[in-house]
Enzyme design. Structure first.
Site, PDB file in Angstrom:
ATOM      1  N   CYS A  25      -2.457   7.074  -5.207  1.00 16.70           N
ATOM      2  CA  CYS A  25      -1.224   6.252  -4.541  1.00 16.70           C
ATOM      3  C   CYS A  25      -0.467   5.639  -5.650  1.00 16.70           C
ATOM      4  O   CYS A  25      -0.750   4.940  -6.585  1.00 16.70           O
ATOM      5  CB  CYS A  25      -1.951   4.720  -3.960  1.00 16.70           C
ATOM      6  SG  CYS A  25      -0.944   3.461  -3.412  1.00 16.70           S
ATOM      7  N   CYS A  69       0.090  -3.243  -6.593  1.00 13.01           N
ATOM      8  CA  CYS A  69      -1.166  -3.546  -6.067  1.00 13.01           C
ATOM      9  C   CYS A  69      -2.301  -3.353  -7.182  1.00 13.01           C
ATOM     10  O   CYS A  69      -2.221  -2.518  -7.961  1.00 13.01           O
ATOM     11  CB  CYS A  69      -1.725  -2.195  -5.011  1.00 13.01           C
ATOM     12  SG  CYS A  69      -3.057  -2.611  -4.203  1.00 13.01           S
ATOM     13  N   CYS A 124      -5.914   2.531  -6.597  1.00 13.87           N
ATOM     14  CA  CYS A 124      -6.372   4.066  -6.168  1.00 13.87           C
ATOM     15  C   CYS A 124      -5.640   5.309  -7.036  1.00 13.87           C
ATOM     16  O   CYS A 124      -4.292   4.937  -7.199  1.00 13.87           O
ATOM     17  CB  CYS A 124      -6.299   4.112  -4.724  1.00 13.87           C
ATOM     18  SG  CYS A 124      -7.118   2.774  -3.828  1.00 13.87           S
ATOM     19  N   CYS A 135       3.633   7.867   3.168  1.00 14.48           N
ATOM     20  CA  CYS A 135       2.309   7.079   2.787  1.00 14.48           C
ATOM     21  C   CYS A 135       2.186   7.456   1.158  1.00 14.48           C
ATOM     22  O   CYS A 135       2.057   8.434   0.809  1.00 14.48           O
ATOM     23  CB  CYS A 135       1.148   7.784   3.372  1.00 14.48           C
ATOM     24  SG  CYS A 135       1.132   7.304   5.067  1.00 14.48           S
TER      25      CYS A 135
HETATM   26  N1  SAH Z   1      -3.829  -1.138   0.535  1.00 12.05           N
HETATM   27  C1  SAH Z   1      -4.094  -0.621   2.049  1.00 12.05           C
HETATM   28  C2  SAH Z   1      -2.589  -0.353   2.740  1.00 12.05           C
HETATM   29  C3  SAH Z   1      -1.651   0.279   2.063  1.00 12.05           C
HETATM   30  S1  SAH Z   1      -1.720   1.910   1.612  1.00 12.05           S
HETATM   31  C4  SAH Z   1      -4.962   0.572   2.073  1.00 12.05           C
HETATM   32  O1  SAH Z   1      -5.255   0.865   0.964  1.00 12.05           O
HETATM   33  O2  SAH Z   1      -5.520   0.665   2.951  1.00 12.05           O
HETATM   34  C5  SAH Z   1      -1.649   2.758   3.232  1.00 12.05           C
HETATM   35  C6  SAH Z   1      -2.480   4.204   3.481  1.00 12.05           C
HETATM   36  O3  SAH Z   1      -1.696   4.996   2.517  1.00 12.05           O
HETATM   37  C7  SAH Z   1      -3.847   3.978   2.783  1.00 12.05           C
HETATM   38  O4  SAH Z   1      -4.752   4.613   3.811  1.00 12.05           O
HETATM   39  C8  SAH Z   1      -3.526   4.733   1.501  1.00 12.05           C
HETATM   40  O5  SAH Z   1      -4.818   5.391   1.303  1.00 12.05           O
HETATM   41  C9  SAH Z   1      -2.630   5.999   1.998  1.00 12.05           C
HETATM   42  N2  SAH Z   1      -2.126   6.461   0.687  1.00 12.05           N
HETATM   43  C10 SAH Z   1      -2.065   6.001  -0.467  1.00 12.05           C
HETATM   44  N3  SAH Z   1      -1.265   6.890  -1.486  1.00 12.05           N
HETATM   45  C11 SAH Z   1      -1.064   8.050  -0.539  1.00 12.05           C
HETATM   46  C12 SAH Z   1      -0.715   9.235  -0.994  1.00 12.05           C
HETATM   47  N4  SAH Z   1      -0.069   9.647  -2.227  1.00 12.05           N
HETATM   48  N5  SAH Z   1      -0.818  10.213   0.094  1.00 12.05           N
HETATM   49  C13 SAH Z   1      -1.103   9.848   1.166  1.00 12.05           C
HETATM   50  N6  SAH Z   1      -1.822   8.677   1.767  1.00 12.05           N
HETATM   51  C14 SAH Z   1      -1.775   7.745   0.675  1.00 12.05           C
HETATM   52 FE1  SF4 Z   2      -3.298  -0.440  -3.413  1.00 13.48          FE
HETATM   53 FE2  SF4 Z   2      -2.612   1.924  -2.868  1.00 13.48          FE
HETATM   54 FE3  SF4 Z   2      -5.109   1.641  -2.792  1.00 13.48          FE
HETATM   55 FE4  SF4 Z   2      -3.762   0.801  -0.826  1.00 13.48          FE
HETATM   56  S1  SF4 Z   2      -3.987   2.921  -1.477  1.00 13.48           S
HETATM   57  S2  SF4 Z   2      -5.455  -0.261  -1.911  1.00 13.48           S
HETATM   58  S3  SF4 Z   2      -1.794   0.133  -1.894  1.00 13.48           S
HETATM   59  S4  SF4 Z   2      -3.463   1.351  -4.533  1.00 13.48           S
END
Ligand code: SAH
Ligand code: SF4
Length: 391
Positions: A119, A112, A116, A349
């Protein structure tokens, strides 16, 4: 000529393909049902199609299976598949069984680009967009593997809900996402209602508007911060699409959404975004009038941070989560805490990593800007959060 991947075509696309072979639209619908309702991967099995059509399809098309690198089942029944999508990239798909539904969490990209901080996928960087065939292929594989495994009656569904919450930002792969959503919703395909298909986005505003016009499914927005200053750090896309504009886009989306609220996801990060003051800022943000002067109808889904190596972040403790929930609920917002599923197989997640070639060097970019830590601590208390649930 390379055969056409039929998993990559919605019904209109399949009708067009069949027309090129001199076939009527209803034949395409029959074929579509064979693929998505019966799980056929071999044209020979499609006995109610004319032999001549089957012969044409053999020469021009294919229904490729996903290449499975691994499959794991967690203690709670969650299943995670690791699929090879070529050139060193692998993606993950997760099935979460519950008493009244089965939810499939699908990936939209290998890696991605949003990056973030909390993530695991974001830390990997971006490799490439998945094709429609690869997005639908995850559903096709999971649905029919689970039907076989669970010994379901013909016609019974294993997957009743889809969430685009796997690896990747679905709205940064809109061209491939849209036909995939259409296959999921098609009554001759998987027949899922628009309420049961959720696109989760970090906030790609122009594409939120496009989705609303083209295929308004349920929308979840990953918020994670009540102020632009913090969200700029946590979700770098915020620098391009700041909060006020994002909330205005959510307000516009509601006009056509299948539900009368937007779900905001909020990953609970200890001492970063989980102070009571930040919960109050969140309340104020939602009450600040949108473009039509109304507060935003929404629900909050708090996600306990799922750790992964080298994130440098920790999960909020239960007391801080409780205090945060109390502020939101006290202000009248329905707030749930997502139950963590499949964490013994790193299927929760934000833990999905697959193996991705980082072609955008996100890891290097992330290591340059230090995160701002907010130092408000909640009052101590022992009780557990009052509500649990999945969005
Ligand atoms: N890119 C999209 C969808 C994939 S991530 C998005 O960001 O919405 C799906 C969800 O998982 C998102 O709400 C994201 O913020 C959350 N997420 C990502 N990393 C995480 C983590 N380490 N612990 C808990 N939730 C997480
Ligand atoms: Fe990308 Fe992870 Fe952010 Fe979703 S939460 S936009 S998958 S970096």
């Amino acid at each position: 000529m390379k055969p056409v991947n039929l998993l990559g075509l919605d019904r209109q696309g399949l009708i067009a393909h069949c027309e090129r072979l001199g076939e009527k639209p209803f034949r395409a619908t029959q074929l579509f049902r064979w693929i998505h309702q019966r799980g056929a991967t071999d044209f020979v099995a499609m006995t109610d199609l004319a032999a001549s059509l089957r012969g044409h399809l053999e020469q021009t098309a294919e229904i490729p299976g996903m290449t499975v690198l691994g499959e794991q089942t967690a203690r709670d029944g969650t299943v995670k598949w690791l699929f090879d999508v070529g050139q060193g990239d692998a993606i993950e798909t997760v099935f979460i069984p519950e008493a009244d539904r089965g939810t499939l969490c699908i990936s939209s990209q290998a890696g991605c680009a949003v990056g973030c901080r909390f993530c695991s996928t974001g830390h990997q960087g971006f490799s490439r967009n998945l094709s429609t065939g690869e997005i639908v292929g995850q559903l096709h594989h999971a649905e029919f593997a689970l039907r076989r495994r669970l010994g379901l009656e013909p016609g019974a569904r294993a997957v009743t809900n889809v969430v685009m919450m796997g690896m990747g930002e679905p709205l940064q792969n809109y061209a491939a996402l849209l036909p995939a959503l259409r296959v999921m919703l098609d009554d001759h395909g998987y027949g899922l209602s628009r309420r049961r298909v959720t696109v989760s986005t970090s906030g790609v505003i122009p594409m939120i508007d496009r989705l609303s016009a083209d295929c308004p499914v349920a929308l979840a927005v990953s918020l994670h911060a009540p102020t632009d200053a913090l969200r700029d750090d946590l979700v770098p896309l915020n620098r391009k699409y700041p909060l006020a504009e994002l909330l205005a886009a959510c307000q516009r989306y509601l006009a056509r959404a299948p539900r009368d609220f937007i779900t905001f996801e909020y990953c609970m990060l200890d001492s970063v975004n989980d102070a009571p003051l930040q919960a109050r800022q969140l309340v104020d943000l939602m009450r600040s009038p949108g473009s039509d002067g109304r507060p935003l109808p929404c629900k909050f889904n708090l996600i306990p941070f799922n750790p992964f190596p080298d994130s440098g972040l920790t999960r909020s403790g239960p007391d801080r989560v409780k205090a945060f929930v109390e502020v939101l609920q006290g202000a009248g917002f329905i707030t749930t805490i997502r139950r963590t599923r499949g964490d013994d197989i790193t299927a929760a997640c934000g833990q999905l990593a697959g193996e991705v070639q980082d072609r955008t060097h996100v890891e290097r970019r992330l290591s340059r800007t230090p995160i701002r830590i907010v130092r408000h601590r909640a009052a101590a208390g022992n009780s557990r959060p009052s509500k649990e649930g999945v969005a």
